[in-house]
Scaffold this motif. Structure first.
Motif, PDB file in Angstrom:
ATOM      1  N   TRP A 136       0.874  -1.174   0.000  1.00  0.00           N
ATOM      2  CA  TRP A 136       0.000   0.000   0.000  1.00  0.00           C
ATOM      3  C   TRP A 136       0.909   1.222   0.000  1.00  0.00           C
ATOM      4  O   TRP A 136       2.140   1.095   0.154  1.00  0.00           O
ATOM      5  CB  TRP A 136      -0.870  -0.026   1.260  1.00  0.00           C
ATOM      6  CG  TRP A 136      -2.198   0.645   1.133  1.00  0.00           C
ATOM      7  CD1 TRP A 136      -2.839   1.008  -0.009  1.00  0.00           C
ATOM      8  CD2 TRP A 136      -3.067   1.007   2.217  1.00  0.00           C
ATOM      9  NE1 TRP A 136      -4.055   1.570   0.285  1.00  0.00           N
ATOM     10  CE2 TRP A 136      -4.221   1.589   1.642  1.00  0.00           C
ATOM     11  CE3 TRP A 136      -2.990   0.915   3.600  1.00  0.00           C
ATOM     12  CZ2 TRP A 136      -5.279   2.067   2.420  1.00  0.00           C
ATOM     13  CZ3 TRP A 136      -4.038   1.377   4.374  1.00  0.00           C
ATOM     14  CH2 TRP A 136      -5.178   1.938   3.783  1.00  0.00           C
ATOM     15  N   TRP A 160      -3.731  -9.873   7.321  1.00  0.00           N
ATOM     16  CA  TRP A 160      -4.248 -10.669   6.210  1.00  0.00           C
ATOM     17  C   TRP A 160      -3.143 -11.460   5.529  1.00  0.00           C
ATOM     18  O   TRP A 160      -3.383 -12.541   4.982  1.00  0.00           O
ATOM     19  CB  TRP A 160      -4.918  -9.741   5.203  1.00  0.00           C
ATOM     20  CG  TRP A 160      -5.600 -10.433   4.071  1.00  0.00           C
ATOM     21  CD1 TRP A 160      -6.826 -11.033   4.071  1.00  0.00           C
ATOM     22  CD2 TRP A 160      -5.094 -10.582   2.738  1.00  0.00           C
ATOM     23  NE1 TRP A 160      -7.115 -11.544   2.826  1.00  0.00           N
ATOM     24  CE2 TRP A 160      -6.071 -11.283   1.989  1.00  0.00           C
ATOM     25  CE3 TRP A 160      -3.916 -10.186   2.103  1.00  0.00           C
ATOM     26  CZ2 TRP A 160      -5.899 -11.585   0.640  1.00  0.00           C
ATOM     27  CZ3 TRP A 160      -3.744 -10.495   0.760  1.00  0.00           C
ATOM     28  CH2 TRP A 160      -4.736 -11.179   0.052  1.00  0.00           C
ATOM     29  N   ASP A 161      -1.941 -10.941   5.566  1.00  0.00           N
ATOM     30  CA  ASP A 161      -0.804 -11.639   4.981  1.00  0.00           C
ATOM     31  C   ASP A 161      -0.260 -12.698   5.934  1.00  0.00           C
ATOM     32  O   ASP A 161      -0.138 -13.866   5.584  1.00  0.00           O
ATOM     33  CB  ASP A 161       0.309 -10.645   4.643  1.00  0.00           C
ATOM     34  CG  ASP A 161      -0.165  -9.495   3.786  1.00  0.00           C
ATOM     35  OD1 ASP A 161      -0.610  -9.757   2.660  1.00  0.00           O
ATOM     36  OD2 ASP A 161      -0.121  -8.343   4.250  1.00  0.00           O
ATOM     37  N   TRP A 208      -4.989  -4.799  10.428  1.00  0.00           N
ATOM     38  CA  TRP A 208      -3.655  -4.379   9.949  1.00  0.00           C
ATOM     39  C   TRP A 208      -3.255  -3.173  10.792  1.00  0.00           C
ATOM     40  O   TRP A 208      -3.671  -2.056  10.547  1.00  0.00           O
ATOM     41  CB  TRP A 208      -3.712  -3.991   8.477  1.00  0.00           C
ATOM     42  CG  TRP A 208      -2.499  -4.327   7.653  1.00  0.00           C
ATOM     43  CD1 TRP A 208      -2.445  -5.204   6.619  1.00  0.00           C
ATOM     44  CD2 TRP A 208      -1.184  -3.760   7.754  1.00  0.00           C
ATOM     45  NE1 TRP A 208      -1.182  -5.237   6.064  1.00  0.00           N
ATOM     46  CE2 TRP A 208      -0.379  -4.359   6.749  1.00  0.00           C
ATOM     47  CE3 TRP A 208      -0.578  -2.836   8.612  1.00  0.00           C
ATOM     48  CZ2 TRP A 208       0.968  -4.048   6.565  1.00  0.00           C
ATOM     49  CZ3 TRP A 208       0.767  -2.529   8.424  1.00  0.00           C
ATOM     50  CH2 TRP A 208       1.519  -3.132   7.419  1.00  0.00           C
ATOM     51  N   CYS A 242      -7.141  -1.802   6.982  1.00  0.00           N
ATOM     52  CA  CYS A 242      -6.581  -2.278   5.725  1.00  0.00           C
ATOM     53  C   CYS A 242      -6.859  -3.772   5.544  1.00  0.00           C
ATOM     54  O   CYS A 242      -6.769  -4.545   6.485  1.00  0.00           O
ATOM     55  CB  CYS A 242      -5.079  -2.017   5.714  1.00  0.00           C
ATOM     56  SG  CYS A 242      -4.229  -2.568   4.236  1.00  0.00           S
ATOM     57  N   MET A 243      -7.176  -4.169   4.345  1.00  0.00           N
ATOM     58  CA  MET A 243      -7.483  -5.546   3.957  1.00  0.00           C
ATOM     59  C   MET A 243      -8.790  -5.992   4.620  1.00  0.00           C
ATOM     60  O   MET A 243      -9.602  -5.168   4.995  1.00  0.00           O
ATOM     61  CB  MET A 243      -6.321  -6.480   4.245  1.00  0.00           C
ATOM     62  CG  MET A 243      -5.047  -6.071   3.525  1.00  0.00           C
ATOM     63  SD  MET A 243      -5.170  -5.832   1.742  1.00  0.00           S
ATOM     64  CE  MET A 243      -5.480  -7.480   1.150  1.00  0.00           C
ATOM     65  N   GLU A 261      -7.727  -8.548  -5.277  1.00  0.00           N
ATOM     66  CA  GLU A 261      -6.372  -8.814  -5.773  1.00  0.00           C
ATOM     67  C   GLU A 261      -6.228 -10.222  -6.353  1.00  0.00           C
ATOM     68  O   GLU A 261      -5.117 -10.715  -6.504  1.00  0.00           O
ATOM     69  CB  GLU A 261      -5.313  -8.621  -4.672  1.00  0.00           C
ATOM     70  CG  GLU A 261      -5.159  -7.198  -4.183  1.00  0.00           C
ATOM     71  CD  GLU A 261      -4.047  -7.034  -3.158  1.00  0.00           C
ATOM     72  OE1 GLU A 261      -3.490  -8.067  -2.718  1.00  0.00           O
ATOM     73  OE2 GLU A 261      -3.749  -5.904  -2.797  1.00  0.00           O
ATOM     74  N   ASP A 275       5.500  -8.519   1.873  1.00  0.00           N
ATOM     75  CA  ASP A 275       4.357  -8.473   2.778  1.00  0.00           C
ATOM     76  C   ASP A 275       4.724  -8.838   4.220  1.00  0.00           C
ATOM     77  O   ASP A 275       4.124  -9.706   4.841  1.00  0.00           O
ATOM     78  CB  ASP A 275       3.213  -9.348   2.256  1.00  0.00           C
ATOM     79  CG  ASP A 275       2.450  -8.675   1.118  1.00  0.00           C
ATOM     80  OD1 ASP A 275       2.308  -7.441   1.154  1.00  0.00           O
ATOM     81  OD2 ASP A 275       2.012  -9.365   0.197  1.00  0.00           O
TER      82      ASP A 275
END
Length: 775
Positions: A102, A403-404, A443, A452-453, A576, A671
């Motif tokens: 991002w 999320w990663d 996040w 985020c995400m 994505e 990430d």
């Protein structure tokens, strides 16, 4: 008396010594680190706007607060502030983010050596001579564990840097010059600008101050990430401050200061025209810089060091004085290397090529940058309530790329660093209380609830930790927040989530609700256990039998129109990804998923197509896309579907094709440790499909021997070792296995057996053994 050993013992010892003669010395693992792996944000090289690895090459220590690194760019989608192909450097910042996709943040406290007339703006990549940035000789650029150096060619100044956990030191070697300089851009911030700064000359060698970064100045997500933090510094020069000053840009009230604004020529013109106050000792302003001029002899070294803190100037001072008491640059560097050797010793490898060993230990290195500590040396940290706190039982950490990292990074840490997992959970749970939230952030960056995400990754991390006996956190609060999270972000009574991300959200939410059902059962909440177990089945509600795949629903529950490219359509109900990639995310019910897809044989055939149509270089694509996280569990689904030899085949292929020793050695954004953690686990021969389930899938190791050193506070065993006999780039299939000397016919192992310690011995073959591991 001489005791004669039995002949077979002598032979066994000889075989072991030959097999593991190329084992990495635990005191030398740091020498394999190549910080340039992934250090590019080039979209053209990646073939996608996300760019490549987006790592940084500068000096840091394991999970340290300071990352002292070169910065080549401020704006754009360049989260690390550095990209290898850029031809000039604008300075060396004390804080960086690693591998984020991002609009970035940090890149604070930018220090630059220079000479000649003072320039107050950095200039641009296209016109570097318009500012203080400098061209550099690429051949002189060096990076290793805890160290970076380069020759800045504009003024022939060599820059070197190394770091401690909360502080860093730079060594500049100048030519003979009557007006050499160290200058500090206090406003600089990746993806934006600091909005308010202060600097004060304390004595003949010392300055102190702070830089406040708010969403109004862009930064994380160009302000959408809500990052709001202050960096405090306490810095010293080895040469006395005689000719110094402060520059201040005239930023008018109401001036917009987001990323696109500060990148503009008009804004940079304001900065370039800053007022310069020679000899001024103290100032607060909206865009400040500090400089110190001095004469230098040929090859004279001038050093600069600073501690930083997110709590106070006093904290920054304590951090510096505790870690870098003198001007011995080389001693600081040696301590940094030692810290990396100690950290990397948690996994020891033998075998593999030199390139594979470099890829492995650099991958481990990248998993040990975040989640970084933000506690000062005295234990204080700055909380989400804008107050200083002093935790007694954990170290506050930040940068939870949820999320990663719930997929591989955090599961890796449950094996080698369970105390970190506790720290992360404690940090998230206490942050929710400090910000008066009833859910967990997805996040987190420096206390920001960035949103985020999507999904509920913290719920996954908590469930996985609890399942593995990692429970040094307030379990009741963590459970309540997990429930609050899935109620706020979940499929609810409707049983699916509609809209443009319908597939991605519905599947991720169903998994998170499965996690809560597990926690509820363990914690004796039977009603919740039943409720969320039922909701974990919601993935079925977006499977269209007519199309044979997952399909997004609209608000009214009707199917969204099926596109011409079908499930290969990027962003069709996904994020994505395309549905073909996202649709495999039912980790908690692989058997149920396979039944929907037409049974195991049809599912396996579809998986085969996914892999076989993947381009050889594994760059961003519509099939198996290692560059993005949603498919990271997919190679291990073969184990669950009764074809473990295909897990073995494809994980070795991914390790070979998607990870290399080079700047473009990562096929997608790092990430924050996830991309590298996948490699560490897969190359070792283990990886989960479903965090929260203690089953760990066994696959083909890259190395002949991998030893995990376990934490005795969490695991009764001292080490867990995976041995791959007859391993090679051709012998990639598991013929047979033994666990602690006994025949082992499962393609998975329970986490408790890893924690108990022991040896998993795999015998490798060039031919698949289709009868092993299918029971």
């Amino acid at each position: 008396m001489l005791i004669k050993r039995p002949r077979y013992c002598t032979i066994l010892a000889l075989v072991i010594s030959v097999l593991f003669a190329d084992a990495v010395n635990a005191q030398d693992a740091a020498s394999y680190i190549n910080p340039f792996i992934g250090a590019s944000s080039s979209a053209s090289a990646a073939g996608i706007y996300h760019g490549l690895g987006k790592t940084f090459p500068g000096a840091t220590t394991p999970y340290g607060m300071v990352q002292l690194s070169p910065n080549t760019i401020t704006g754009g989608d360049n989260g690390s502030g550095y990209s290898y192909e850029h031809k000039s450097i604008e300075g060396f910042a004390f804080t960086q983010m690693s591998g984020i996709g991002w609009f970035g943040d940090m890149g604070n406290f930018l220090v630059m050596p220079a000479a000649g007339p003072l320039k107050t703006s950095a200039g641009t990549l296209e016109h570097p001579d318009g500012g203080y940035r400098s061209a550099y000789l690429k051949t002189t650029e060096k990076a290793s564990a805890g160290y970076y150096s380069v020759l800045l060619s504009d003024h022939q100044i060599k820059a070197e840097m190394t770091a401690a956990a909360h502080s860093g030191i730079l060594r500049f070697t100048y030519p003979k010059n009557s007006r050499s300089r160290i200058q500090i851009d206090l406003a600089r911030r990746v993806g934006g600008t600091s909005t308010l700064q202060s600097v004060k000359v304390v004595n003949a060698n010392t300055i102190e101050g702070w830089m406040k970064c708010t969403p109004e100045g862009g930064g994380w997500g160009n302000g959408d990430g809500q990052a709001d933090y202050t960096v405090y510094f306490y810095a010293q020069f080895s040469k006395p401050l005689k000719n110094f000053g402060i520059w201040s840009a005239d930023i008018k009230e109401g001036q917009s200061r987001k990323r696109e604004d500060i990148e503009s020529a008009a804004y940079q013109s304001i900065v370039a025209s800053s007022a310069v106050f020679k000899g001024l000792r103290d100032k607060e302003g909206k865009h400040l810089g500090f400089y110190a001029d001095f004469e230098t002899d040929a090859n004279e070294q001038v050093l600069f060091k600073s501690g930083i803190s997110y709590v106070s100037i006093a904290g920054a001072k304590k951090n510096l004085l505790a870690e870098i008491k003198d001007w011995n640059f080389d001693a600081v560097r040696q301590r940094a290397v030692k810290s990396w050797n100690t950290a990397l010793a948690k996994v020891n490898i033998a075998g593999g090529t030199p390139e594979q060993r470099t890829v492995f230990y650099t991958a481990m290195y990248h998993t040990m940058i975040d989640p970084r500590i933000v506690t000062d040396v005295d234990g204080q940290y700055f909380g989400g309530d804008q107050k200083a706190h002093h935790p007694a039982s954990f170290r506050k950490r930040t940068i939870f790329s949820g999320w990663d990292v719930f997929r591989s990074q955090m599961p890796l840490q449950t094996i080698i660093n369970p105390s970190l997992v506790n720290d992360v959970i404690n940090s998230l749970v206490t942050l929710a209380a400090e910000k008066n939230k009833n859910y967990l952030e997805r996040w987190e960056l420096l206390n920001a609830y960035s949103g985020c995400m999507f999904g509920n990754p913290a719920v996954s991390v908590i469930t996985d930790a609890y399942a593995k006996g990692i429970r040094n956190f307030d379990v009741a609060k963590a459970y309540a927040l997990s429930v609050g999270s899935v109620e706020k972000f979940g499929n609810g009574e409707r049983g699916f989530t509609p809209g443009s991300n319908s597939i991605a959200l519905t599947l991720e939410y169903a998994y998170a609700e499965w996690c809560v059902s597990r926690l509820a059962a363990w914690l004796k909440h039977p009603a919740d256990a039943s409720k969320y177990a039922a909701r974990s089945e919601d993935y079925r509600n977006i499977f269209d039998p007519e199309k044979g795949w997952f399909r997004p629903r609209n608000e009214d529950g009707q199917w969204a129109a099926w596109p011409a490219a079908g499930r290969l359509t990027q962003w069709y109900g996904t994020f994505e990804t395309n549905p073909y990639q996202q649709g495999w995310f039912v980790p908690h019910d692989v058997e149920g998923m396979a039944k929907l897809m037409g049974g195991k044989e049809k599912t396996i055939a579809d998986l085969n197509q996914l892999f076989e149509k993947t381009p050889d270089n594994m760059m961003w694509n519509d099939y198996y896309n290692q560059a993005n996280e949603p498919v990271h569990h997919v190679p291990f689904l073969y184990n669950r579907l009764g074809n473990p030899w295909l897990t073995q085949k494809w994980t070795r292929e991914i390790c070979r094709r998607a990870y290399r020793n080079g700047v473009e050695g990562l096929v997608g954004n790092e990430d924050v440790g996830q991309m590298s953690a996948w490699y560490v686990l897969a190359a070792a021969g283990l990886h989960p499909v479903c965090p929260g389930d203690t089953r760990q899938e066994i696959t083909s190791p890259v190395f002949n021997k991998v030893t995990f050193r376990l934490d005795p506070l969490y695991a009764p065993g001292r080490t867990f070792t995976i041995v791959a006999k007859n391993n090679s780039d051709k012998n990639t299939y598991i013929r047979s296995a033994r666990l602690n000397g006994k025949v082992y016919n499962k393609c998975y192992i329970d986490f408790k057996d890893i924690a108990a310690g022991g040896v998993l011995e795999l015998t490798m073959s060039p031919i698949p053994n289709k009868s092993w591991g299918i029971k």
